[in-house]
Design a protein around this motif. Structure first.
Motif, PDB file in Angstrom:
ATOM      1  N   PRO A  67       0.849  -1.204   0.000  1.00  0.00           N
ATOM      2  CA  PRO A  67       0.000   0.000   0.000  1.00  0.00           C
ATOM      3  C   PRO A  67       0.878   1.244   0.000  1.00  0.00           C
ATOM      4  CG  PRO A  67       0.070  -0.948   2.197  1.00  0.00           C
ATOM      5  CD  PRO A  67       0.829  -1.888   1.311  1.00  0.00           C
ATOM      6  N   ALA A  68       0.438   2.298  -0.677  1.00  0.00           N
ATOM      7  CA  ALA A  68       1.273   3.491  -0.787  1.00  0.00           C
ATOM      8  C   ALA A  68       0.392   4.729  -0.936  1.00  0.00           C
ATOM      9  CB  ALA A  68       2.223   3.381  -1.982  1.00  0.00           C
ATOM     10  N   GLN A  69       0.965   5.877  -0.547  1.00  0.00           N
ATOM     11  CA  GLN A  69       0.342   7.163  -0.805  1.00  0.00           C
ATOM     12  C   GLN A  69       0.800   7.669  -2.167  1.00  0.00           C
ATOM     13  OE1 GLN A  69      -1.910   8.452   1.198  1.00  0.00           O
ATOM     14  NE2 GLN A  69      -1.653   6.882   2.799  1.00  0.00           N
ATOM     15  N   SER A  70      -0.015   8.515  -2.773  1.00  0.00           N
ATOM     16  CA  SER A  70       0.313   8.976  -4.125  1.00  0.00           C
ATOM     17  C   SER A  70       1.570   9.850  -4.155  1.00  0.00           C
ATOM     18  CB  SER A  70      -0.871   9.758  -4.704  1.00  0.00           C
ATOM     19  OG  SER A  70      -1.187  10.860  -3.856  1.00  0.00           O
ATOM     20  N   ASP A  71       1.949  10.465  -3.007  1.00  0.00           N
ATOM     21  CA  ASP A  71       3.145  11.306  -2.986  1.00  0.00           C
ATOM     22  C   ASP A  71       4.378  10.537  -2.528  1.00  0.00           C
ATOM     23  OD1 ASP A  71       2.309  10.875  -0.430  1.00  0.00           O
ATOM     24  OD2 ASP A  71       2.530  12.963   0.235  1.00  0.00           O
ATOM     25  N   ALA A  72       4.281   9.238  -2.405  1.00  0.00           N
ATOM     26  CA  ALA A  72       5.414   8.424  -1.967  1.00  0.00           C
ATOM     27  C   ALA A  72       6.226   7.948  -3.157  1.00  0.00           C
ATOM     28  CB  ALA A  72       4.912   7.243  -1.140  1.00  0.00           C
ATOM     29  N   SER A  73       7.284   7.193  -2.861  1.00  0.00           N
ATOM     30  CA  SER A  73       8.120   6.576  -3.891  1.00  0.00           C
ATOM     31  C   SER A  73       8.150   5.074  -3.644  1.00  0.00           C
ATOM     32  CB  SER A  73       9.538   7.150  -3.866  1.00  0.00           C
ATOM     33  OG  SER A  73       9.525   8.545  -4.034  1.00  0.00           O
ATOM     34  N   ILE A  74       8.584   4.348  -4.657  1.00  0.00           N
ATOM     35  CA  ILE A  74       8.766   2.913  -4.511  1.00  0.00           C
ATOM     36  C   ILE A  74      10.186   2.555  -4.888  1.00  0.00           C
ATOM     37  CG2 ILE A  74       6.345   2.309  -4.907  1.00  0.00           C
ATOM     38  CD1 ILE A  74       7.140   1.529  -7.785  1.00  0.00           C
ATOM     39  N   ILE A  75      10.681   1.484  -4.313  1.00  0.00           N
ATOM     40  CA  ILE A  75      12.017   1.011  -4.643  1.00  0.00           C
ATOM     41  C   ILE A  75      11.916  -0.468  -4.950  1.00  0.00           C
ATOM     42  CG2 ILE A  75      12.662   0.547  -2.245  1.00  0.00           C
ATOM     43  CD1 ILE A  75      15.506   1.556  -3.045  1.00  0.00           C
ATOM     44  N   LEU A  76      12.490  -0.879  -6.093  1.00  0.00           N
ATOM     45  CA  LEU A  76      12.527  -2.264  -6.533  1.00  0.00           C
ATOM     46  C   LEU A  76      13.932  -2.808  -6.316  1.00  0.00           C
ATOM     47  CD1 LEU A  76      10.565  -1.849  -9.891  1.00  0.00           C
ATOM     48  CD2 LEU A  76       9.683  -2.845  -7.778  1.00  0.00           C
ATOM     49  N   VAL A  77      14.072  -3.986  -5.739  1.00  0.00           N
ATOM     50  CA  VAL A  77      15.364  -4.619  -5.469  1.00  0.00           C
ATOM     51  C   VAL A  77      15.375  -5.978  -6.153  1.00  0.00           C
ATOM     52  CG1 VAL A  77      16.950  -5.431  -3.691  1.00  0.00           C
ATOM     53  CG2 VAL A  77      15.516  -3.418  -3.253  1.00  0.00           C
ATOM     54  N   THR A  78      16.528  -6.289  -6.806  1.00  0.00           N
ATOM     55  CA  THR A  78      16.644  -7.545  -7.545  1.00  0.00           C
ATOM     56  C   THR A  78      17.592  -8.500  -6.843  1.00  0.00           C
ATOM     57  OG1 THR A  78      18.515  -6.894  -8.911  1.00  0.00           O
ATOM     58  CG2 THR A  78      16.320  -6.188  -9.650  1.00  0.00           C
ATOM     59  N   GLU A  79      17.594  -9.744  -7.314  1.00  0.00           N
ATOM     60  CA  GLU A  79      18.470 -10.777  -6.743  1.00  0.00           C
ATOM     61  C   GLU A  79      19.940 -10.383  -6.823  1.00  0.00           C
ATOM     62  OE1 GLU A  79      17.738 -14.424  -8.701  1.00  0.00           O
ATOM     63  OE2 GLU A  79      15.853 -14.843  -7.643  1.00  0.00           O
ATOM     64  N   GLN A  80      20.339  -9.744  -7.909  1.00  0.00           N
ATOM     65  CA  GLN A  80      21.744  -9.406  -8.120  1.00  0.00           C
ATOM     66  C   GLN A  80      22.146  -8.082  -7.483  1.00  0.00           C
ATOM     67  OE1 GLN A  80      23.777 -11.634  -9.317  1.00  0.00           O
ATOM     68  NE2 GLN A  80      22.030 -13.026  -9.616  1.00  0.00           N
TER      69      GLN A  80
END
Length: 911
Positions: free
Chosen positions: A662-675
């Motif tokens: 869940p997130a607010q519209s003024d937030a950011s997201i961070i994606l992390v990969t296996e490598q």
């Protein structure tokens, strides 16, 4: 020619079908039970045995204020004269009319043991004594003035009243209960003052309706006080003669005194009508013993002559509101009174609404007053006739004396008086019986006054008989007098709000629990304090006896009043209340297959398990897939979740959902990969779609990894300057990297979606040292500084769970490092599979399901088990930091090249 019915040897009798004989015999028996035993008369509200007891005591002179008499003597009088049905039935009826907890206005004043609310039996009749109560006089008033009909007793030797004059509305005041043949009555008691007011109101307003009557008589008034919950059932009873009344005990939650002031207790001070206190206490004790009710440490009955007091002491961690709700549900603290207002009207059983009951009582009182008036009028006329003769005699006293003296005998004197002075035989006899003192002048004056009073009385009584309105006015006057003498305040409190359909959360103890979900789909919950706090590097405790090929993949610390949302690899979402998850007593229990609780489809498994309050379904949710696609689900799409689940995101073939946040519209997201790659982008860069959308590209994978890289984590960033990225690898290496350095410069620069991200963890490509990244979380500086006691769970493939403080984890300001060992393998082939941060912000105290503000304590305030770590921190582990800062060929701005957009003095910034 007819043939006479055959006769049988031994006597003359007629053969007939057994069906006819059984029918007639059964009907005779049924009518006997209905009319002469089980049902009350609508006029005086009494069953035959009750009426006979009161009349026998009245006949014996055992009146209010007189000396008590042995109950055995009273019972014997009733048996011998009126009711030959066994002494037990008579004594039981006498006892009930003397019990303060059974009758709203007891009719018998008892002395001795007449039973108790605990169900204790009364003493034998030879030990108890009784006399009529003062209010019983109102039932027997004017019975000697030919106000009611009499009938022969069982042996025709005596007369007994068919009904009592009943100046008091006994049927409504004391109620009645009885089981006849094919029918039953169950009438609740009422307040005498309210019923008296209602009688007068009906007399003045004969066309009134039930709602107007309920303004005067709002509900029954039980002798044991208590509460009535809602008036809908009461209105049904008053309108139709049948209704269901919800009764509740009066309870109070208070703090325990002294050294136990941090504990609470429940005090029961009033009980519903006809509830046995001893049975109630025993029932509560049974529920506690069977573990149906938890949190109760002691039950004491402290009742005495001053009233009822049952004390239920609670444990420190108990939630009084939940326990009280369970007591109301599982015991007689909340019970129903199923009212059937059935009574005999002219010998016929009828169900009667309130107004009809009042009208029948008023009609009975009209008949009683009419007959009493006729009786009094006859007596007054007879007396006036005699006084008139006496006055005539005084006017001619000398002649009358001469006539009497000249008569041969009394008979002659009577005849001479009748003939000579125009007197009746009654008047003549009164003159003969007159004493010489009546010749005094003062006596003459008294006779004149009496005669005038008698004429006035006769005139008044004649006018009363000729005017029904005055009879009704007399009823009102007597009713007001009864109220003045005997009425008392209402005892039962009325709570007008109806009993709402209660949600199951009201009966579930609010507690913080750990819910775990394994790779093979086993779910369970255990109390939060099952896992003890350790130092980093500890080997943990056993979280579950999983099979060798099973792994704990999801863990959540939630409250039992919250819900869990299960997002599957196929993009579907299923809701499940936390209390519906299996409550396993031990942490090593495997749990229950989730498919038994959630209707998962073939080939579908859960990827993300999110706690959510019911008011959080309307939030924005961000999705990430294994192949790097992201989607933002428009708010409101999960508002009407079904048990059968909904499609939350349409997943393409060959791909699967990895995480949802869940997130607010003024937030950011961070994606992390296996490598070890990480990409930070604003939520607004992900277009909001409906549930059937497939999403857009979130992160691209580097070619150097040969297509072996995949997304392993999705997290939400709310404050770049105050948050850290916590990363853990398969071999137990972990670190926390700030999103911004001490100067406020970004360590992870925010870019658009679709880039390759930046290096966030130095993964050993040989997979021998660190292993690939398995999970990542966003934590705040307050949590990292352990200001709120924040912790992290580290779960291994073999089910080991390490619980450590976040402050134990090394903070590394550079991205391209592997961090320190925070989890250590202890024998066998084991590895880290996931982590879960235990923080107060995961818990919502604004959940509307939490009643009366009794929210469970925040997770940060949960009681921790201060156990020593199984494995102490080893000296020198903090030096296990890879200072390799090479950031070549890293696309950290998402533009497809190796060149960062920001330089300092021609060089890449030191991040």
């Amino acid at each position: 020619m007819t043939t006479a019915p055959p006769t049988q040897p031994g006597g003359d009798f007629t053969l007939r079908p057994i069906e006819d004989e059984m029918r007639e015999s059964y009907l005779s028996y049924a009518m006997s039970v209905i009319v002469a035993r089980a049902l009350p008369d609508v006029r005086d509200g009494m069953k035959p045995v009750q009426r006979r007891i009161l009349y026998a005591m009245h006949d014996m002179g055992i009146r209010p204020g007189s000396q008590y008499r042995k109950s055995a003597r009273i019972v014997g009088e009733v048996l011998g004269k009126f009711h030959p049905h066994g002494d037990a039935s008579v004594y039981d009826a006498l006892v009930r009319m003397a019990q303060l907890f059974s009758m709203r206005a007891p009719l018998i004043d008892g002395q001795g043991n007449f039973g108790s609310i605990d169900g204790d039996p009364p003493a034998a009749m030879r030990y108890t004594e009784a006399r009529l109560a003062a209010i019983a006089d109102e039932l027997l008033a004017d019975i000697d003035q030919q106000t009611v009909d009499y009938s022969d007793n069982f042996d025709d030797s005596l007369k007994e009243p068919r009904v009592l004059p009943a100046r008091m509305p006994n049927l409504l005041v004391n109620g009645s209960s009885g089981i006849a043949v094919g029918m039953a009555t169950n009438m609740p008691p009422h307040n005498l003052g309210e019923i008296c007011d209602a009688i007068n109101y009906v007399i003045d307003n004969p066309t009134c309706n039930v709602d107007q009557l309920m303004e005067i008589v709002p509900a029954p008034d039980f002798p044991t006080s208590g509460r009535i919950r809602g008036v809908a059932g009461v209105r049904d009873m008053y309108a139709t003669g049948r209704g269901r009344i919800i009764m509740e005990a009066v309870t109070e939650i208070e703090d325990m005194p002294g050294r136990n002031s941090n504990r609470q207790r429940i005090i029961i001070s009033e009980l519903p009508f006809q509830v046995n206190k001893a049975t109630l206490v025993e029932k509560i004790a049974t529920l506690v013993r069977d573990k149906t009710l938890v949190g109760i440490t002691e039950i004491r009955d402290e009742s005495d002559r001053r009233g009822i007091r049952v004390v239920i002491e609670l444990a420190r961690s108990a939630q009084p509101t939940v326990i009280l709700n369970n007591l109301y549900k599982r015991t007689a603290l909340r019970s129903s009174f199923n009212a059937i207002m059935l009574a005999l009207v002219d010998g016929q059983p009828q169900e009667l609404p309130l107004k009809d009951l009042i009208n029948h009582f008023v009609t009975h009182r009209e008949e009683v007053i009419r007959r009493r008036t006729e009786y009094q009028l006859g007596r007054a006329r007879d007396r006036a006739h005699i006084v008139e003769g006496l006055l005539k005699a005084l006017d001619a006293i000398d002649a009358i004396i001469e006539t009497i003296r000249s008569s041969q005998d009394v008979e002659t004197a009577r005849n001479n008086l009748v003939q000579q002075f125009d007197l009746s035989e009654i008047q003549a006899q009164a003159i003969l019986d007159m004493q010489l003192r009546r010749l005094a002048a003062l006596e003459r004056q008294r006779l004149d006054e009496e005669y005038n009073d008698l004429l006035a009385t006769i005139s008044r009584l004649e006018d009363l008989l000729q005017n029904p309105q005055k009879i009704r006015a007399e009823i009102k006057r007597e009713t007001r007098e009864v109220k003045r003498k005997h009425a008392d305040p209402r005892r039962t409190v009325i709570i007008r709000e109806e009993l709402q359909e209660q949600s199951i959360e009201q009966f579930i103890v609010q507690e913080d629990v750990v819910v775990t979900l394994s790779q093979r789909g086993y779910i369970k919950r255990v109390p939060i304090d099952t896992y003890r706090t350790q130092r980093r590097g500890g080997k943990g405790v056993r979280g579950a006896n999983n099979r060798d090929d099973d792994v704990i993949m999801q863990i959540a610390v939630v409250n039992t009043h919250e819900q869990l949302l299960f997002f599957t690899n196929k993009g579907r979402v299923y809701p499940l209340s936390v209390y519906e998850t299996p409550n396993d007593s031990g942490r090593t229990a495997r749990g229950t297959l989730l498919v038994n609780l959630v209707p998962l489809q073939p080939g579908e498994h859960v990827q993300t398990m999110l706690p959510a309050s019911r008011d959080e379904y309307n939030r924005l949710y961000v999705f990430a897939t294994r192949n790097g696609r992201v989607n933002a689900l428009r708010p409101g799409q999960l508002q009407n979740l079904r048990k059968s689940g909904l499609i939350a995101m349409k997943v393409l073939d060959g791909d699967e959902l990895v995480a949802v946040r869940p997130a607010q519209s003024d937030a950011s997201i961070i994606l992390v990969t296996e490598q070890g790659q990480a990409l930070l982008c604003p939520v607004t860069s992900v277009p909001e779609r409906n549930r059937n959308a497939t999403g857009v590209i979130g992160i691209k994978f580097k070619d150097e990894f040969g297509g072996k890289d995949h997304v392993v984590a999705l997290e939400v960033v709310n404050d770049h300057e105050d948050e850290y990225l916590l990363v853990v690898s398969e071999k137990g290496y972990g670190k926390a990297t700030p999103l911004c350095n001490s100067k406020g410069e970004p360590v992870y620069r925010e870019t658009n979606r679709g880039g390759m991200g930046v290096k966030t963890f130095a993964v050993d490509q040989s997979d021998k040292l660190t292993g690939p990244v398995v999970d990542a979380k966003i934590v705040t500086s307050a949590e990292m500084n352990d200001e709120e006691g924040h912790e992290v769970f580290i779960i291994s493939a073999r089910g080991q769970v390490v619980r450590i403080n976040l402050a134990e984890i090394k903070v590394v300001n550079t991205r391209q490092t592997k961090g320190v060992i925070i989890w250590r393998e202890r024998g066998g082939d084991d590895s880290v599979v996931s982590i879960y941060c235990f923080r107060a912000t995961d818990y919502s105290q604004d959940d509307p399901a939490l009643q009366d503000g009794a929210a469970g304590t925040a997770l940060a305030q949960a009681e921790e088990v201060a156990a020593q770590a199984d494995s102490q921190y080893e000296e020198g582990e903090d030096e296990d930091v890879d200072e390799d800062t090479a950031d070549d060929d890293i696309d950290d701005d998402g533009d497809g090249d190796d060149d960062p957009d920001t330089h300092v003095n021609g060089q890449a910034p030191l991040l």
